[in-house]
Scaffold this motif. Structure first.
Motif, PDB file in Angstrom:
ATOM      1  N   ASP A 179       0.840  -1.201   0.000  1.00 48.13           N
ATOM      2  CA  ASP A 179       0.000   0.000   0.000  1.00 48.13           C
ATOM      3  C   ASP A 179       0.874   1.250   0.000  1.00 48.13           C
ATOM      4  O   ASP A 179       1.986   1.252   0.552  1.00 48.13           O
ATOM      5  N   LEU A 180       0.349   2.310  -0.618  1.00 54.33           N
ATOM      6  CA  LEU A 180       1.022   3.603  -0.644  1.00 54.33           C
ATOM      7  C   LEU A 180       0.175   4.640   0.075  1.00 54.33           C
ATOM      8  O   LEU A 180      -1.060   4.542   0.097  1.00 54.33           O
ATOM      9  N   HIS A 181       0.852   5.637   0.642  1.00 56.61           N
ATOM     10  CA  HIS A 181       0.161   6.712   1.358  1.00 56.61           C
ATOM     11  C   HIS A 181       0.693   8.050   0.847  1.00 56.61           C
ATOM     12  O   HIS A 181       1.898   8.229   0.684  1.00 56.61           O
ATOM     13  N   HIS A 182      -0.248   8.961   0.591  1.00 57.03           N
ATOM     14  CA  HIS A 182       0.101  10.295   0.088  1.00 57.03           C
ATOM     15  C   HIS A 182      -0.610  11.348   0.918  1.00 57.03           C
ATOM     16  O   HIS A 182      -1.795  11.206   1.257  1.00 57.03           O
ATOM     17  N   GLU A 183       0.102  12.406   1.260  1.00 58.87           N
ATOM     18  CA  GLU A 183      -0.470  13.508   2.022  1.00 58.87           C
ATOM     19  C   GLU A 183      -0.859  14.638   1.069  1.00 58.87           C
ATOM     20  O   GLU A 183      -0.001  15.221   0.405  1.00 58.87           O
ATOM     21  N   ALA A 184      -2.156  14.915   0.985  1.00 61.46           N
ATOM     22  CA  ALA A 184      -2.674  15.959   0.094  1.00 61.46           C
ATOM     23  C   ALA A 184      -3.095  17.171   0.930  1.00 61.46           C
ATOM     24  O   ALA A 184      -3.897  17.045   1.866  1.00 61.46           O
ATOM     25  N   HIS A 185      -2.543  18.322   0.586  1.00 58.25           N
ATOM     26  CA  HIS A 185      -2.846  19.547   1.325  1.00 58.25           C
ATOM     27  C   HIS A 185      -4.004  20.284   0.658  1.00 58.25           C
ATOM     28  O   HIS A 185      -4.022  20.469  -0.560  1.00 58.25           O
ATOM     29  N   VAL A 186      -4.986  20.701   1.471  1.00 56.83           N
ATOM     30  CA  VAL A 186      -6.105  21.505   0.990  1.00 56.83           C
ATOM     31  C   VAL A 186      -6.217  22.729   1.894  1.00 56.83           C
ATOM     32  O   VAL A 186      -5.829  22.695   3.075  1.00 56.83           O
ATOM     33  N   SER A 187      -6.754  23.804   1.348  1.00 61.20           N
ATOM     34  CA  SER A 187      -6.919  25.020   2.135  1.00 61.20           C
ATOM     35  C   SER A 187      -8.119  24.894   3.066  1.00 61.20           C
ATOM     36  O   SER A 187      -8.954  23.991   2.928  1.00 61.20           O
ATOM     37  N   PHE A 188      -8.193  25.847   3.988  1.00 60.08           N
ATOM     38  CA  PHE A 188      -9.319  25.874   4.919  1.00 60.08           C
ATOM     39  C   PHE A 188     -10.634  25.997   4.161  1.00 60.08           C
ATOM     40  O   PHE A 188     -11.601  25.292   4.437  1.00 60.08           O
ATOM     41  N   ALA A 189     -10.656  26.865   3.154  1.00 57.24           N
ATOM     42  CA  ALA A 189     -11.878  27.066   2.377  1.00 57.24           C
ATOM     43  C   ALA A 189     -12.246  25.817   1.592  1.00 57.24           C
ATOM     44  O   ALA A 189     -13.424  25.450   1.486  1.00 57.24           O
ATOM     45  N   GLN A 190     -11.249  25.136   1.014  1.00 67.62           N
ATOM     46  CA  GLN A 190     -11.527  23.914   0.261  1.00 67.62           C
ATOM     47  C   GLN A 190     -12.096  22.827   1.162  1.00 67.62           C
ATOM     48  O   GLN A 190     -12.997  22.090   0.766  1.00 67.62           O
ATOM     49  N   ALA A 191     -11.571  22.730   2.370  1.00 67.27           N
ATOM     50  CA  ALA A 191     -12.069  21.717   3.296  1.00 67.27           C
ATOM     51  C   ALA A 191     -13.500  22.030   3.720  1.00 67.27           C
ATOM     52  O   ALA A 191     -14.333  21.128   3.864  1.00 67.27           O
ATOM     53  N   VAL A 192     -13.800  23.316   3.902  1.00 67.46           N
ATOM     54  CA  VAL A 192     -15.131  23.702   4.359  1.00 67.46           C
ATOM     55  C   VAL A 192     -16.156  23.602   3.238  1.00 67.46           C
ATOM     56  O   VAL A 192     -17.252  23.060   3.408  1.00 67.46           O
ATOM     57  N   LEU A 193     -15.798  24.104   2.066  1.00 71.52           N
ATOM     58  CA  LEU A 193     -16.753  24.201   0.967  1.00 71.52           C
ATOM     59  C   LEU A 193     -16.695  23.026  -0.008  1.00 71.52           C
ATOM     60  O   LEU A 193     -17.590  22.876  -0.838  1.00 71.52           O
ATOM     61  N   GLY A 194     -15.633  22.227   0.095  1.00 75.58           N
ATOM     62  CA  GLY A 194     -15.467  21.151  -0.869  1.00 75.58           C
ATOM     63  C   GLY A 194     -14.672  21.623  -2.070  1.00 75.58           C
ATOM     64  O   GLY A 194     -14.633  22.817  -2.382  1.00 75.58           O
ATOM     65  N   ALA A 195     -14.023  20.705  -2.767  1.00 78.91           N
ATOM     66  CA  ALA A 195     -13.200  21.080  -3.921  1.00 78.91           C
ATOM     67  C   ALA A 195     -12.856  19.834  -4.719  1.00 78.91           C
ATOM     68  O   ALA A 195     -13.050  18.698  -4.265  1.00 78.91           O
ATOM     69  N   THR A 196     -12.384  20.077  -5.919  1.00 79.50           N
ATOM     70  CA  THR A 196     -11.858  19.008  -6.774  1.00 79.50           C
ATOM     71  C   THR A 196     -10.362  19.223  -6.916  1.00 79.50           C
ATOM     72  O   THR A 196      -9.921  20.285  -7.379  1.00 79.50           O
ATOM     73  N   ILE A 197      -9.545  18.239  -6.504  1.00 76.14           N
ATOM     74  CA  ILE A 197      -8.090  18.376  -6.559  1.00 76.14           C
ATOM     75  C   ILE A 197      -7.486  17.215  -7.335  1.00 76.14           C
ATOM     76  O   ILE A 197      -8.128  16.165  -7.518  1.00 76.14           O
ATOM     77  N   ASN A 198      -6.283  17.410  -7.794  1.00 72.12           N
ATOM     78  CA  ASN A 198      -5.533  16.353  -8.471  1.00 72.12           C
ATOM     79  C   ASN A 198      -4.573  15.709  -7.472  1.00 72.12           C
ATOM     80  O   ASN A 198      -3.891  16.418  -6.704  1.00 72.12           O
TER      81      ASN A 198
END
Length: 368
Positions: A263-282
């Motif tokens: 298994d692999l693990h990756h840490e993806a950083h999102v902003s406060f606004a993205q976490a609150v409002l939702g977002a699409t990230i790569n």
């Protein structure tokens, strides 16, 4: 020099019981067994010596015979009560053995093993790859085709051992004649000698050369794995078969992933606004980026699982998974407009916050 006292070899007293003798023998046999001591070239000799001593002392008649002679009566050099010779000679006399492994050494022997380390990427470890490995190893001499003889000449039979590769010796002892065999020192167990050696390899039948070998790396290997390439190691002396080449794999670290098994693990950083409002990230995978939907209200540490985007299983079908760990980045600096908006939002939600005088924006402005 190892002790020739059979009790000392087995680390017991002369008054020990048969059970005590057996217990000590089993302990020493496990300690010196060649399969558990491949790194220690002396272990096999210790194992054989312990086994020989136990074979004699575990037999009541032989033990009584050994005890009667003792170290003070009829003892040869080193206190051996069976006359000149070693414990190996005693064992050979009873069981018809051959000292020095002369039979096993007769004729050209395979070359030794060799090792090499290569670095591979995480992708190569996950999916497998073919890599060229360049090493300098003894290779069969092309001038003499590995015989060690100058062109147009051939080896001659060793006069000392008559081509057998071993020399037999007969010695008299208190129990009769002992016949032992040892490797012929003149031909080193080959059974033949080279009178006109090849000038290119100096009679060895091999010479150092740089060679490039193709190694197939199976999918799913881990850092520190070792591949064994049979018959790809150093050439043997005077036509002996090639030894083995061990290829140690070092998987270079990939800053994007942390591997746990397959298994692999990756840490993806999102902003406060993205976490609150939702977002699409790569997010990255071993093959190509994928789109990940961050749901509104996602908390710090939320984990998303992408099935079959990990490392291929080494001993079976399928692949591991990729786990995306969300890290919500809290801003450490705010401009005046952002701070005002955030305070309005907190006021709307009736959340208590510090007064504006201690705001990040004002502290940063004061430092300027």
């Amino acid at each position: 020099m190892p002790s020739t006292n059979l009790y000392e070899i087995l680390e017991v007293e002369a008054t020990c019981t048969p059970d005590e003798l057996k217990t000590s023998y089993r302990r020493l046999a496990r300690q010196y067994h060649p399969d558990a001591n491949s790194h220690d070239p002396t272990a096999e000799a210790h194992f054989k010596e312990v086994s020989q001593a136990y074979e004699i002392l575990s037999d009541p008649e032989r033990r009584a015979n050994y005890d009667r002679f003792g170290s003070d009566v009829g003892a040869g050099a080193g206190g051996n009560p069976f006359g000149a010779g070693s414990v190996q000679d005693i064992f050979d006399m009873f069981f018809g053995g051959v000292t020095g492994n002369a039979h096993a050494r007769r004729g050209p022997q395979p070359g030794p093993d060799a090792e090499v380390s290569i670095d591979i990427t995480l992708e190569e470890a996950a999916f497998g790859a073919s890599r060229d490995v360049t090493v300098t190893l003894p290779q069969r001499c092309v001038t003499c085709d590995g015989s060690g003889c100058a062109p147009g000449t051939t080896p001659v039979t060793c006069e000392q051992c008559n081509g057998s590769g071993e020399v037999r010796r007969v010695r008299n002892s208190i129990l009769g004649q002992m016949v032992t065999s040892q490797i012929c020192t003149r031909c080193q167990g080959m059974g033949s000698r080279i009178e006109t050696p090849c000038v290119d390899c100096r009679g060895e039948g091999r010479r150092p050369e740089s060679v490039t070998l193709s190694a197939h790396i199976p999918a799913g290997v881990e850092d520190g794995s070792t591949m064994r390439l049979a018959d790809r190691g150093p050439a043997g002396l005077r036509g002996g078969a090639n030894g083995r080449l061990f290829v140690h794999l070092r998987v270079t670290s990939d800053p994007r992933f942390e591997r746990h098994g397959d298994d692999l693990h990756h840490e993806a950083h999102v902003s406060f606004a993205q976490a609150v409002l939702g977002a699409t990230i790569n997010v990255p995978t071993l093959r190509e980026d994928q789109v990940l939907e961050v749901e509104a209200g996602s908390q710090n540490g939320t984990v998303h699982r992408l099935r079959h985007e990990g490392v291929e299983h080494l001993h079976g079908r399928g692949r591991g998974d990729l786990y995306i760990h969300l890290t919500v980045d809290v801003p450490t600096e705010l401009d005046e407009q952002s701070e005002t908006l955030l305070r309005s939002w907190a006021e709307h939600r009736k959340e208590a916050v510090n007064e504006p005088s201690g705001g990040l924006f004002r502290r940063r402005k004061a430092k300027k």
